[in-house]
Design an enzyme around this catalytic site. Structure first.
Site, PDB file in Angstrom:
ATOM      1  N   LYS A 183     -13.162   2.821  -1.997  1.00  0.00           N
ATOM      2  CA  LYS A 183     -12.814   1.465  -2.446  1.00  0.00           C
ATOM      3  C   LYS A 183     -13.670   0.466  -1.671  1.00  0.00           C
ATOM      4  CE  LYS A 183      -8.474  -0.830  -3.652  1.00  0.00           C
ATOM      5  NZ  LYS A 183      -7.051  -0.906  -3.308  1.00  0.00           N
TER       6      LYS A 183
HETATM    7  O1  G3P Z   1      -4.012  -3.044  -5.845  1.00  0.00           O
HETATM    8  C1  G3P Z   1      -4.111  -4.277  -5.202  1.00  0.00           C
HETATM    9  C2  G3P Z   1      -2.826  -4.620  -4.620  1.00  0.00           C
HETATM   10  O2  G3P Z   1      -2.529  -3.802  -3.544  1.00  0.00           O
HETATM   11  C3  G3P Z   1      -2.609  -6.031  -4.329  1.00  0.00           C
HETATM   12  O3  G3P Z   1      -1.335  -6.265  -4.733  1.00  0.00           O
HETATM   13  O4  G3P Z   1       0.794  -7.399  -4.778  1.00  0.00           O
HETATM   14  O5  G3P Z   1      -0.673  -7.520  -2.718  1.00  0.00           O
HETATM   15  O6  G3P Z   1      -1.301  -8.734  -4.802  1.00  0.00           O
HETATM   16  P1  G3P Z   1      -0.596  -7.559  -4.221  1.00  0.00           P
END
Ligand code: G3P
Length: 217
Positions: free
Chosen positions: A87
Site C-alpha cells: 500500500k
Molecule cells: O481504508 C481506508 C480507511 O482505513 C480510512 O477509513 O474511516 O478512517 O476514513 P476512515
C-alpha cells in the site's frame, strides 16, 4: 464485487472470514495503532497472522515517503507472503514507486486518493488497486460516491485494469451504493458487511415460519 474488511482486529477478521464472503483485508498505521500493534517487528508479525486467517489480498502500508525508502520497504513487505499487497500513498515518489513495483510484478494499492486526477495517475502507473476514501470526502461535505462514479467512467473509457477499491466505507448504504456504481472492491468495518444481512421482514417471516412449524409438532 470483492469484500475487504478494513481493520487490524484479528477477531473481526476471523468473524468476517467465517461468514464466507471475505476477499481480503486492508490495514493502515492508524488501524494497527488502534489494536495496540506498534513497532516494526510487531507490525510485520501481525501481517503474517492476518495472512494465515484469510485467503485473499492483504494490504500492508509503507511508512516511507521517499522513493528509495518506499521501494525498500515495499519489497520487504511483498516478500512476507504472496497475499501481501504493498500500500503506497498518492504522492509523487509513491507514483514512481508504484510504476517500479508494477514493472516488477509486485501488486500495489494506491491509498489516500481523493480526486479523479489522482486515480488516473495511479492507473497510469499500473496500480493493482486504487483506494478513494469516500467517507472522508463525505466528512467535508463532498460527495464520496460521486468520486467512485467518476473513476469508474474514466477507467472504463480506457480499459484500465486498476481495480477501484472504495475505502473509508463507513456503513452499509456505502456498500450498496458502491455496488450500484460498479466499484470492484469495497473495504469497510465488519458492521458495514453485517448490515447487509438485516431486514425486519426476514426476522418476522422466520419467526412465523418457526411458530407455524411448531403448531404441527
Ligand atoms: O481504508 C481506508 C480507511 O482505513 C480510512 O477509513 O474511516 O478512517 O476514513 P476512515
Amino acid at each position: 464485487m470483492k469484500f475487504f474488511i478494513d481493520t487490524a482486529n484479528l477477531d473481526q477478521i476471523k468473524e468476517a472470514q467465517d461468514l464466507g464472503v471475505l476477499d481480503g483485508v486492508t490495514t493502515n498505521p492508524s488501524l494497527m495503532a488502534k489494536e495496540g500493534i506498534t513497532g516494526n517487528d510487531n507490525i510485520i508479525n501481525h501481517y503474517k497472522k492476518i495472512c494465515e486467517i484469510v485467503t485473499g489480498d492483504v494490504s500492508a502500508e509503507v511508512i516511507s515517503t521517499d522513493y528509495e525508502g518506499i521501494i525498500k520497504e515495499g519489497e520487504e513487505l511483498a516478500k512476507l507472503h504472496d497475499q501481501i499487497i504493498v500500500k503506497v500513498p498518492m504522492i509523487k515518489d509513491g507514483v514512481k514507486a508504484i510504476k517500479y513495483f508494477s514493472d516488477k510484478g509486485i501488486k500495489t494499492n494506491c491509498t489516500l486518493v481523493f480526486s479523479a486526477g489522482q486515480a488516473l495517475l495511479a492507473a497510469k502507473a499500473g496500480a493493482t488497486y486504487v483506494s478513494p476514501f469516500i467517507g472522508r470526502l463525505d466528512d467535508i461535505s463532498t460527495d464520496g460516491l460521486n468520486l467512485i462514479a467518476e473513476i469508474r467512467l474514466i477507467y472504463d473509457n480506457y480499459g484500465f485494469d486498476t481495480q477501484i477499491l472504495a475505502a473509508s466505507v463507513r456503513h452499509t448504504m456505502h456498500v450498496i451504493d458502491c455496488a450500484k456504481i460498479g466499484a470492484d472492491v469495497m473495504t469497510g468495518p465488519l458492521s458495514s458487511i453485517e448490515g447487509l444481512l438485516k431486514h425486519p421482514l426476514t426476522d418476522i417471516g422466520l419467526a412465523k415460519f418457526l411458530a407455524d412449524y411448531k403448531k404441527g409438532n
